[in-house]
Design a protein around this motif. Sequence first.
Motif, PDB file in Angstrom:
ATOM      1  N   PRO A 159     -63.649   0.380  18.175  1.00 23.28           N
ATOM      2  CA  PRO A 159     -64.602   1.482  18.378  1.00 23.28           C
ATOM      3  C   PRO A 159     -64.426   2.028  16.747  1.00 23.28           C
ATOM      4  CG  PRO A 159     -63.317   0.992  20.347  1.00 23.28           C
ATOM      5  CD  PRO A 159     -62.584  -0.985  19.137  1.00 23.28           C
ATOM      6  N   ILE A 160     -63.782   2.936  16.813  1.00 18.42           N
ATOM      7  CA  ILE A 160     -63.514   3.126  15.654  1.00 18.42           C
ATOM      8  C   ILE A 160     -64.392   2.853  14.551  1.00 18.42           C
ATOM      9  CG2 ILE A 160     -61.776   4.637  14.135  1.00 18.42           C
ATOM     10  CD1 ILE A 160     -59.764   4.932  16.180  1.00 18.42           C
ATOM     11  N   ILE A 161     -64.223   1.421  14.023  1.00 17.64           N
ATOM     12  CA  ILE A 161     -64.744   1.053  12.899  1.00 17.64           C
ATOM     13  C   ILE A 161     -66.000   1.106  12.571  1.00 17.64           C
ATOM     14  CG2 ILE A 161     -64.921  -1.084  11.516  1.00 17.64           C
ATOM     15  CD1 ILE A 161     -62.667   0.803  10.638  1.00 17.64           C
ATOM     16  N   ASN A 162     -66.541   1.222  14.386  1.00 13.74           N
ATOM     17  CA  ASN A 162     -67.257   0.784  14.527  1.00 13.74           C
ATOM     18  C   ASN A 162     -68.674   1.692  14.454  1.00 13.74           C
ATOM     19  OD1 ASN A 162     -69.480   1.095  17.034  1.00 13.74           O
ATOM     20  ND2 ASN A 162     -69.980  -0.578  15.751  1.00 13.74           N
ATOM     21  N   ILE A 163     -67.605   3.363  14.511  1.00 13.12           N
ATOM     22  CA  ILE A 163     -68.082   4.524  13.978  1.00 13.12           C
ATOM     23  C   ILE A 163     -68.303   5.260  13.008  1.00 13.12           C
ATOM     24  CG2 ILE A 163     -68.304   7.252  14.975  1.00 13.12           C
ATOM     25  CD1 ILE A 163     -66.924   5.966  17.565  1.00 13.12           C
ATOM     26  N   VAL A 164     -67.119   5.248  12.206  1.00 12.70           N
ATOM     27  CA  VAL A 164     -66.859   5.128  11.057  1.00 12.70           C
ATOM     28  C   VAL A 164     -67.638   4.154  10.032  1.00 12.70           C
ATOM     29  CG1 VAL A 164     -65.196   6.481  11.470  1.00 12.70           C
ATOM     30  CG2 VAL A 164     -64.370   4.254  10.768  1.00 12.70           C
ATOM     31  N   SER A 218     -74.442  11.433  16.788  1.00 12.63           N
ATOM     32  CA  SER A 218     -75.829  12.065  15.564  1.00 12.63           C
ATOM     33  C   SER A 218     -75.365  10.744  14.349  1.00 12.63           C
ATOM     34  CB  SER A 218     -74.381  13.681  14.926  1.00 12.63           C
ATOM     35  OG  SER A 218     -75.519  13.944  13.316  1.00 12.63           O
ATOM     36  N   PRO A 219     -76.880   9.944  14.878  1.00 13.21           N
ATOM     37  CA  PRO A 219     -76.511   8.719  13.674  1.00 13.21           C
ATOM     38  C   PRO A 219     -76.819   9.787  12.091  1.00 13.21           C
ATOM     39  CG  PRO A 219     -78.262   8.559  15.679  1.00 13.21           C
ATOM     40  CD  PRO A 219     -77.660   9.852  15.932  1.00 13.21           C
ATOM     41  N   SER A 220     -77.163  10.466  12.118  1.00 13.47           N
ATOM     42  CA  SER A 220     -77.750  10.642  10.473  1.00 13.47           C
ATOM     43  C   SER A 220     -76.080  11.641   9.955  1.00 13.47           C
ATOM     44  CB  SER A 220     -78.923  12.508  10.766  1.00 13.47           C
ATOM     45  OG  SER A 220     -79.259  12.804   9.517  1.00 13.47           O
ATOM     46  N   LEU A 221     -75.861  12.179  10.279  1.00 10.86           N
ATOM     47  CA  LEU A 221     -74.409  12.614  10.189  1.00 10.86           C
ATOM     48  C   LEU A 221     -73.943  11.393  10.514  1.00 10.86           C
ATOM     49  CD1 LEU A 221     -72.523  15.357   9.155  1.00 10.86           C
ATOM     50  CD2 LEU A 221     -71.135  14.908  11.647  1.00 10.86           C
ATOM     51  N   ARG A 222     -73.230  10.347  11.146  1.00 12.78           N
ATOM     52  CA  ARG A 222     -73.092   9.250  11.079  1.00 12.78           C
ATOM     53  C   ARG A 222     -73.379   8.050   9.643  1.00 12.78           C
ATOM     54  NH1 ARG A 222     -74.216   7.721  15.757  1.00 12.78           N
ATOM     55  NH2 ARG A 222     -75.213   5.853  14.714  1.00 12.78           N
ATOM     56  N   ILE A 228     -62.751  14.787  18.260  1.00 10.87           N
ATOM     57  CA  ILE A 228     -63.938  15.529  18.691  1.00 10.87           C
ATOM     58  C   ILE A 228     -64.553  14.526  17.659  1.00 10.87           C
ATOM     59  CG2 ILE A 228     -64.709  17.534  18.707  1.00 10.87           C
ATOM     60  CD1 ILE A 228     -63.711  17.463  21.044  1.00 10.87           C
ATOM     61  N   PHE A 229     -64.432  14.845  16.214  1.00 11.71           N
ATOM     62  CA  PHE A 229     -64.815  14.105  15.575  1.00 11.71           C
ATOM     63  C   PHE A 229     -66.212  13.358  15.702  1.00 11.71           C
ATOM     64  CE2 PHE A 229     -64.970  12.113  10.914  1.00 11.71           C
ATOM     65  CZ  PHE A 229     -66.044  12.531  10.568  1.00 11.71           C
ATOM     66  N   LEU A 230     -64.918  12.301  15.624  1.00 15.97           N
ATOM     67  CA  LEU A 230     -65.922  10.723  16.194  1.00 15.97           C
ATOM     68  C   LEU A 230     -66.593  11.254  17.458  1.00 15.97           C
ATOM     69  CD1 LEU A 230     -62.251   8.364  16.180  1.00 15.97           C
ATOM     70  CD2 LEU A 230     -64.129   8.463  14.418  1.00 15.97           C
ATOM     71  N   GLY A 231     -66.846  11.441  18.299  1.00 11.12           N
ATOM     72  CA  GLY A 231     -67.417  12.031  19.077  1.00 11.12           C
ATOM     73  C   GLY A 231     -68.478  12.735  18.337  1.00 11.12           C
ATOM     74  N   VAL A 232     -68.475  13.132  17.708  1.00  8.30           N
ATOM     75  CA  VAL A 232     -69.732  13.822  17.191  1.00  8.30           C
ATOM     76  C   VAL A 232     -70.346  13.213  16.613  1.00  8.30           C
ATOM     77  CG1 VAL A 232     -70.746  15.461  15.529  1.00  8.30           C
ATOM     78  CG2 VAL A 232     -68.517  16.349  17.257  1.00  8.30           C
TER      79      VAL A 232
END
Length: 274
Positions: free
Chosen positions: A219-224, A54-58, A46-50
């Motif tokens: 995929p996770i590294i791309n998000i975080v 959300s580019p700003s939150l990311r 869920i956290f990764l999905g958010v």
Amino acid sequence: LLFTAWIIFMSSKLIIGKITKKDSFTYKLLRYITYILSGLIFVIAIFLGVLQVSPSLRAQFFAKLCAGLGNEPSMNKFRCDHIGHNINGRVLEIGPGPGTNFKCWQDNGFSNSTNNIQEWMGVEPNNYFESHINEEKIKRNIHFPTSITWIEGENNKIEPETFDYVIMTHVLCSVNDVDKVLELAGSSLKSGGKYYFIEHVISKETYSNTWWMQQLVSPIINIVGNGCEFRSISDNIENMNKMNKKYDIEMEYIQAPIVMPFMRPHIYGVVTKL
């Protein structure tokens, strides 16, 4: 990850029921562990999905993550051994992040330092790093003039041949156009100027354990990592001489002193403008 959590939860009902008695302590303990594991994976998903939507939150999360990860002692030694000596004149740093490299120049201009930076300019698209950069400047007692442009490196206009040094560390994994950023770095250097780099890359040992691990976590590294990808950046750097030989390129592939195995493949080196 949501699918993984569901698989773990459902399969545990079948497997645990077969290997233990339903009312036994072991059964209850394994079920409890399964609930916790499934719930944890669900929350992470869920956290990764958010973050993803959300580019700003990311960008804000990435700034805090980088600030926290920028103090690993073994990596700091490697970093400063490479970029912390004989840096003089005007310095352009593309992607300074939270000001991680300031620690390598904190004795700038003093008798025990080989550096004499006259001016530092940063190019950084993530303005959530601003407070971290300011804190790091104070912490490292940075006295040379600094300025920063909050824009992507690909879109920045810098007058050609105006900098003595260009610094990029852990930057090219996340830019939109690697070649364009390298072109900017090269054009901004004076003749004889140097571009120092440290970049994490995809493992050159295809299908090795590290390579497969990189594929799994990508995929996770791309998000975080706010767009970070495992790339073969060495090819792009070597192609700086594709049209004509303007640069002397020194580059080495190493396993960096980092805890996470999938982040260890690195290249580092220096490009000198002829």
